[in-house]
Design a protein around this motif. Sequence first.
Motif, PDB file in Angstrom:
ATOM      1  N   ILE A  45     -88.299 -93.951 -15.877  1.00 37.90           N
ATOM      2  CA  ILE A  45     -89.096 -93.098 -16.758  1.00 37.90           C
ATOM      3  C   ILE A  45     -90.563 -93.228 -16.368  1.00 37.90           C
ATOM      4  O   ILE A  45     -91.060 -94.329 -16.126  1.00 37.90           O
ATOM      5  CB  ILE A  45     -88.900 -93.500 -18.232  1.00 37.90           C
ATOM      6  CG1 ILE A  45     -87.506 -93.101 -18.705  1.00 37.90           C
ATOM      7  CG2 ILE A  45     -89.963 -92.873 -19.125  1.00 37.90           C
ATOM      8  CD1 ILE A  45     -87.188 -93.543 -20.127  1.00 37.90           C
ATOM      9  N   ASN A  49     -91.250 -87.925 -15.447  1.00 38.78           N
ATOM     10  CA  ASN A  49     -89.866 -87.765 -15.901  1.00 38.78           C
ATOM     11  C   ASN A  49     -89.731 -88.553 -17.192  1.00 38.78           C
ATOM     12  O   ASN A  49     -89.283 -89.700 -17.193  1.00 38.78           O
ATOM     13  CB  ASN A  49     -88.871 -88.245 -14.849  1.00 38.78           C
ATOM     14  CG  ASN A  49     -87.428 -87.952 -15.223  1.00 38.78           C
ATOM     15  OD1 ASN A  49     -87.144 -87.539 -16.345  1.00 38.78           O
ATOM     16  ND2 ASN A  49     -86.510 -88.186 -14.298  1.00 38.78           N
ATOM     17  N   ARG A  50     -90.101 -87.952 -18.312  1.00 37.39           N
ATOM     18  CA  ARG A  50     -90.214 -88.669 -19.575  1.00 37.39           C
ATOM     19  C   ARG A  50     -88.860 -89.097 -20.126  1.00 37.39           C
ATOM     20  O   ARG A  50     -88.787 -89.982 -20.978  1.00 37.39           O
ATOM     21  CB  ARG A  50     -90.948 -87.805 -20.620  1.00 37.39           C
ATOM     22  CG  ARG A  50     -92.378 -87.435 -20.242  1.00 37.39           C
ATOM     23  CD  ARG A  50     -93.310 -88.624 -20.220  1.00 37.39           C
ATOM     24  NE  ARG A  50     -93.523 -89.205 -21.523  1.00 37.39           N
ATOM     25  CZ  ARG A  50     -94.465 -88.800 -22.381  1.00 37.39           C
ATOM     26  NH1 ARG A  50     -95.256 -87.793 -22.057  1.00 37.39           N
ATOM     27  NH2 ARG A  50     -94.615 -89.401 -23.546  1.00 37.39           N
ATOM     28  N   THR A  51     -87.781 -88.499 -19.677  1.00 33.94           N
ATOM     29  CA  THR A  51     -86.450 -88.847 -20.177  1.00 33.94           C
ATOM     30  C   THR A  51     -85.672 -89.732 -19.227  1.00 33.94           C
ATOM     31  O   THR A  51     -84.667 -90.333 -19.623  1.00 33.94           O
ATOM     32  CB  THR A  51     -85.622 -87.582 -20.444  1.00 33.94           C
ATOM     33  OG1 THR A  51     -85.381 -86.900 -19.207  1.00 33.94           O
ATOM     34  CG2 THR A  51     -86.350 -86.650 -21.404  1.00 33.94           C
ATOM     35  N   GLU A  53     -83.882 -88.637 -16.831  1.00 35.16           N
ATOM     36  CA  GLU A  53     -82.650 -87.959 -16.443  1.00 35.16           C
ATOM     37  C   GLU A  53     -82.571 -87.764 -14.929  1.00 35.16           C
ATOM     38  O   GLU A  53     -83.587 -87.582 -14.244  1.00 35.16           O
ATOM     39  CB  GLU A  53     -82.573 -86.594 -17.130  1.00 35.16           C
ATOM     40  CG  GLU A  53     -82.416 -86.656 -18.628  1.00 35.16           C
ATOM     41  CD  GLU A  53     -82.394 -85.269 -19.244  1.00 35.16           C
ATOM     42  OE1 GLU A  53     -81.339 -84.601 -19.167  1.00 35.16           O
ATOM     43  OE2 GLU A  53     -83.449 -84.847 -19.782  1.00 35.16           O
ATOM     44  N   GLY A  95     -91.066 -94.317 -23.632  1.00 31.74           N
ATOM     45  CA  GLY A  95     -89.711 -94.027 -23.189  1.00 31.74           C
ATOM     46  C   GLY A  95     -88.692 -94.428 -24.226  1.00 31.74           C
ATOM     47  O   GLY A  95     -88.870 -95.419 -24.948  1.00 31.74           O
ATOM     48  N   THR A  96     -87.615 -93.649 -24.324  1.00 33.20           N
ATOM     49  CA  THR A  96     -86.424 -94.029 -25.082  1.00 33.20           C
ATOM     50  C   THR A  96     -85.234 -93.918 -24.134  1.00 33.20           C
ATOM     51  O   THR A  96     -85.135 -92.961 -23.352  1.00 33.20           O
ATOM     52  CB  THR A  96     -86.217 -93.135 -26.305  1.00 33.20           C
ATOM     53  OG1 THR A  96     -86.112 -91.768 -25.878  1.00 33.20           O
ATOM     54  CG2 THR A  96     -87.372 -93.262 -27.279  1.00 33.20           C
ATOM     55  N   GLU A 175     -86.567 -98.494 -27.022  1.00 36.76           N
ATOM     56  CA  GLU A 175     -87.736 -97.649 -27.266  1.00 36.76           C
ATOM     57  C   GLU A 175     -88.997 -98.447 -26.982  1.00 36.76           C
ATOM     58  O   GLU A 175     -89.170 -99.557 -27.490  1.00 36.76           O
ATOM     59  CB  GLU A 175     -87.768 -97.150 -28.715  1.00 36.76           C
ATOM     60  CG  GLU A 175     -88.981 -96.260 -29.002  1.00 36.76           C
ATOM     61  CD  GLU A 175     -89.075 -95.854 -30.452  1.00 36.76           C
ATOM     62  OE1 GLU A 175     -88.712 -94.703 -30.763  1.00 36.76           O
ATOM     63  OE2 GLU A 175     -89.499 -96.704 -31.277  1.00 36.76           O
TER      64      GLU A 175
END
Length: 536
Positions: A45, A49-51, A53, A95-96, A175
């Motif tokens: 993260i 790319n905040r997720t 994925e 990030g989560t 988190e």
Amino acid sequence: MKRIAAVLAGLMMMSSPPTQATPFGGIGGSLGDLMRLSDARTRSISPENRTGEKGRGGMTPLAEGSAREAARELGLGWKVNPYVMIEPGETVVLGTIDGPGVIQHIWMTVTGDWRQSILRMRWDGEDAPSVEVPVGDFFAQGWGRYAHIDSLPVSVNPGSGFNSFWPMPFRERAELTLTNTAPERIQVYYQIDYALTAVPGDAAYFHAQFRRVNPLPYKEVFTIVDGIRGRGHYVGTYLAHGANSPGWWGEGEVKFYIDGDDAFPTIAGTGEEDYFLGSYAYLSRHPDGENRATDYTTLYAGYHQIEDPDSDVDQRRFGQYRWHIPDPIRFERDLKVTIQSLGWRGDGPYLPLQDDLAAVAYWYQAEPHRPFPPLPDREDLLIDWTAPLNHLGKLGEIRLEHPPGDRYGTDPRALLDGETGSGDPGDGRWLGVEGDDLVAVVDLQATRAVQEIAVRFLERRDQRILHPAAVDILVSADGKAYESVALAGEPEAGRIRTFRATLPHREIRYVKIAARNAGDHAAQPAWLLADEILIR
């Protein structure tokens, strides 16, 4: 022969691989594990790319990117969103991550005052954070200035590259947030590298807690951490030590109270520098033949920061870390860790100090954990490098025998606020009386061990500001019977003169400064201007 054959057969059985190898989950980072294949999935993260994925990095539209101006000619995919801005009072979710998995590495660089940016981490949906630490202190940079660290779990590289390699497992969710408590917005570049994989049943959760006291009350110990309940192991300490008085400051013992220990601990060390794996005040012989304190940074311990101003009034500041990686401190029910703040009296006995101590404790434990004590208020977190004067008088109350004049500062607290003046009497840091002597009484609010008292005066003859004709420094335990303390030599020449007295670590509560005006009180009254009464 039969016995030898049996032993050889046993050795062969012990060294033979199992018929069904245990799958490697990718958790661990030893050199020997690098050859092993794993079903773990690597993710990362960052603002790009905040997720985290798969296949979603670098997709921020140009119009939404934090660096859209720099990337405007190159467009999508060309470093459009490498950082986030955090406004004053704002909390940003870094990030989560849905588990199970383990965070393996965190890198970040943060602008602004690192003490005012609070890093928090929560595991598996918990309300109370398991990590709550100012971001600088988490990476052993508590004084807000870069100090290189080359250790196993924490690495800090030029100019402010913060790296954590502490493994942080989670089973359901992780988190990470960063809160900006400063009045200015900050810029944050960061990257969180993790693996999605099964987490062993015996894997405990990572925790880190911050505490600060300034000054430490006389004859009290500093609590690094307390209130840990459950099963786990303690893995590290970072300590930012600010010396509020001259002389050596590192004699205090670190103590671990384990599983019900009461008055006395199970583990009692032999001194502060000993705990951080140094010795004898960190002294070593330098090429010029002088013995001086020497910084170091190693895999498991360091004395990595020495901010020792070339000044007779500034606070000296030090950074130290100790990672219990080969030797974790294990506990079954509870743990408390303390350190004494201790120096030497001039005549030999130990001297309890009243220093500025801030620490981060790092440990792993089974959840749930007890909620942490509240962080200090923002004002109590601040590190001020513009006026780092720190002394016991700042805790006291002051009374003047003669009221100050109107031309310069009029608040008596100016003599105890830690702010030193320049050669300009109008800079707002000087307090003056005209035609009278300057007589000030300081009540320290409690009996304290004092070894030095000093007061600074300014001279500007073109403005009828004169140095005092004489200065008397007096001390008292009860505020009634005062004893004069001899000055330590003549004050140095110059526009600003410091009148100083040294004591054999007297326990006192009251200090009186009596400075005699050198002017002609009737015909040509003169000003007396002082900026600080220093009590250490």
